[in-house]
Design an enzyme around this catalytic site. Structure first.
Site, mmCIF file in Angstrom:
data_model
loop_
_atom_site.group_PDB
_atom_site.id
_atom_site.type_symbol
_atom_site.label_atom_id
_atom_site.label_comp_id
_atom_site.label_asym_id
_atom_site.label_seq_id
_atom_site.Cartn_x
_atom_site.Cartn_y
_atom_site.Cartn_z
ATOM 1 N N GLU A 135 0.800 -1.236 0.000
ATOM 2 C CA GLU A 135 0.000 0.000 0.000
ATOM 3 C C GLU A 135 0.833 1.286 0.000
ATOM 4 O O GLU A 135 0.909 1.995 1.002
ATOM 5 C CB GLU A 135 -0.925 0.025 1.206
ATOM 6 C CG GLU A 135 -1.949 -1.075 1.204
ATOM 7 C CD GLU A 135 -3.008 -0.874 2.279
ATOM 8 O OE1 GLU A 135 -2.930 0.110 3.038
ATOM 9 O OE2 GLU A 135 -3.932 -1.697 2.353
ATOM 10 N N GLU A 148 -5.203 -8.467 1.084
ATOM 11 C CA GLU A 148 -5.699 -8.204 2.445
ATOM 12 C C GLU A 148 -7.180 -7.890 2.409
ATOM 13 O O GLU A 148 -7.633 -7.146 1.531
ATOM 14 C CB GLU A 148 -5.019 -6.976 3.078
ATOM 15 C CG GLU A 148 -3.692 -7.225 3.719
ATOM 16 C CD GLU A 148 -3.149 -5.964 4.402
ATOM 17 O OE1 GLU A 148 -3.945 -5.135 4.910
ATOM 18 O OE2 GLU A 148 -1.928 -5.808 4.395
HETATM 19 C C1 BGC Z 1 -2.337 -2.541 6.219
HETATM 20 C C2 BGC Z 1 -2.212 -3.383 7.478
HETATM 21 C C3 BGC Z 1 -3.214 -2.898 8.505
HETATM 22 C C4 BGC Z 1 -4.607 -3.084 7.926
HETATM 23 C C5 BGC Z 1 -5.718 -2.699 8.886
HETATM 24 C C6 BGC Z 1 -3.755 -2.310 5.788
HETATM 25 O O1 BGC Z 1 -3.852 -1.065 5.226
HETATM 26 O O2 BGC Z 1 -1.596 -3.116 5.190
HETATM 27 O O3 BGC Z 1 -0.896 -3.314 7.951
HETATM 28 O O4 BGC Z 1 -3.088 -3.517 9.739
HETATM 29 O O5 BGC Z 1 -4.724 -2.277 6.785
HETATM 30 O O6 BGC Z 1 -5.653 -1.360 9.210
#
Ligand code: BGC
Length: 449
Positions: free
Chosen positions: A169, A358
């Protein structure tokens, strides 16, 4: 609607759980590791909730074997983790730290032993502090340092690791860390943001090139934070405001990576970015032929015109204010917007595989009598997987999905208050307790549901 099941997906689909070094490893000053920008940022008063620090986190450095067993027990077949640059190069450059290098060998070997595919992120927000002192992501030397680090990792681990994510990101760490000062290193303003954007865009391509040239059969991607941007009203001013935010949040990093150059939309901030460096005109410099695009999606954003906000004249109308379902972080729960994001990012030319690197949710979990009843998280995953499945049925090449995250962990500026894990962590005793959502994943992945 019948519930989504594992059988709805192709048998080669990658089911992973994602983590990041700074959020889980701890052991910040052990075995020669240098400190990172998050270790030093944590010392600044008021920057991290409750004065929390990432120094110990989940003690994954010591507990990785047990934690990998847990990931395996939940049925995952892929483990995403990041390399802590300052564990490998305590000074960010120069001589490698043998013990740090050895740790990732042990971690990778353990993954392979358990038949978990090691999926490595090269940069997940924890720059060596030594480099930050020399300007960090804003330095003209940054690319040199980054190439040295990536070269080393590719040569060292490339025989065992074939799956690579270059950056996590870039919009996240450049905006929060170098424009708004909410994340490490806490810098603000365009003089920091513009060079950081430039270097991050270049790093995506350079990182990809190095891995391609050094590792045979590597599967290479980079990840982007993606959110559907919804205008608050059909009013033209809100539509224009939403468009400006869309350019920044969704297009600024992916389009140069695909060889499309910077988005050409005309508003004050984009003009500044365009003018910052003449090199932006050389589109091939920022392009790399990635095998996959990593989509990280949590929520959509509703945007309205707001002339008080510099450069973008736009602000968010929060989910809470609109009285729509949201997580404990106030993030809107909206699986349709996940579907829309997948469709939209898959429409880019040249087409790439899509991986959801993610997705997950934070709730106020309560551990009571050894149980965490997190029905809301189960429902979140069911809805989001169903939305993803719909996109796949329509022919979108989504090849994998990573739940965020295995363990409750150090959630950056929120400290340990925001829990995203499938496994509850007591940060005093380090006791792990699988949440109901963890058991749901186990049942899903082992075909019981
Ligand atoms: C990030 C993670 C973070 C997650 C939740 C993502 O933007 O890559 O490191 O914990 O969001 O906030």
């Amino acid at each position: 609607m019948t519930d989504i099941t594992h059988n709805d997906f192709n048998k080669n689909f990658l089911w992973g759980v994602a983590t990041a070094a700074a959020q889980i490893e701890g052991a910040h000053n052990v075995d020669g590791r240098g400190i990172s920008i998050w270790d030093s940022f944590a010392k600044r008063q008021g920057k991290i909730q409750n004065g929390h620090t990432p120094y110990h986190a989940c003690c994954f450095y010591y507990r990785y074997k047990d934690d990998l067993l847990l990931a395996k027990a939940l049925g995952f077949t892929v483990f995403r983790f990041s390399i802590s640059w300052s564990r490998i190069f305590p000074e960010g450059k120069g001589k490698a730290n043998k013990e740090g290098v050895a740790f990732y060998h042990r971690l990778i070997d353990e993954c392979l032993k358990l038949e978990l595919i090691p999926f490595v992120t090269l940069y997940h927000w924890d720059l060596p502090y030594a480099l930050e002192k020399e300007g960090g992501w804003t330095s003209v030397f940054f690319i040199q340092w980054f190439k040295h680090y990536v070269n080393f990792c590719a040569k060292e681990y490339g025989d065992k690791v074939k799956h690579w994510i270059v950056l996590n990101e870039p919009m996240g760490f450049t905006s929060l860390g170098y424009m708004l000062g909410k994340h490490a290193p806490g810098k603000t303003g365009l003089t920091n943001f513009l060079p950081a954007v430039y270097n991050a865009t270049l790093a995506q391509a350079e990182g990809g090139n190095i891995i391609r040239s050094l590792i045979q059969k590597a599967y290479i991607g980079t990840s982007f934070s993606c959110s559907e941007i919804i205008p608050h009203t059909p009013n033209q001013k809100d539509i224009d405001a939403a468009n400006r935010i869309d350019v920044l949040l969704n297009r600024l990093f992916i389009e140069p990576a695909l060889g499309l150059g910077l988005p050409e939309d005309d508003f004050p901030l984009m003009e500044k970015i365009h003018f910052h460096s003449k090199s932006w005109r050389n589109k091939t410099k920022f392009q790399f032929d990635f095998d996959f695009i990593g989509i990280q999606n949590y929520f959509p954003l509703t945007i309205r015109h707001n002339s008080l906000i510099p450069y973008v004249s736009a602000s968010e109308v929060k989910a809470k204010a609109r009285k729509v379902p949201h997580t404990a972080m106030g993030w809107e729960i909206n699986p349709d917007s996940f579907y829309n994001v997948i469709k939209r990012f898959s429409a880019y030319d040249p087409a790439k595989d899509i991986l959801i690197t993610e997705n997950g949710a934070c709730f106020k979990d309560i551990l009571s009598h050894g149980v965490v009843e997190d029905a809301a998280r189960i429902s979140y995953y069911q809805q989001y997987l169903t939305a993803m499945h719909l996109a796949i049925k329509e022919g979108i090449p989504v090849k994998g999905y990573f739940a965020w995250t295995l363990l409750d962990n150090f959630e950056w500026a929120e400290g340990y208050n925001a829990r995203f894990g499938l496994i509850h962590v007591d940060f005093v005793t380090q006791l792990r307790t699988i949440k109901k959502s963890g058991y749901w994943w186990r049942d899903f992945l082992t075909h019981k549901i």
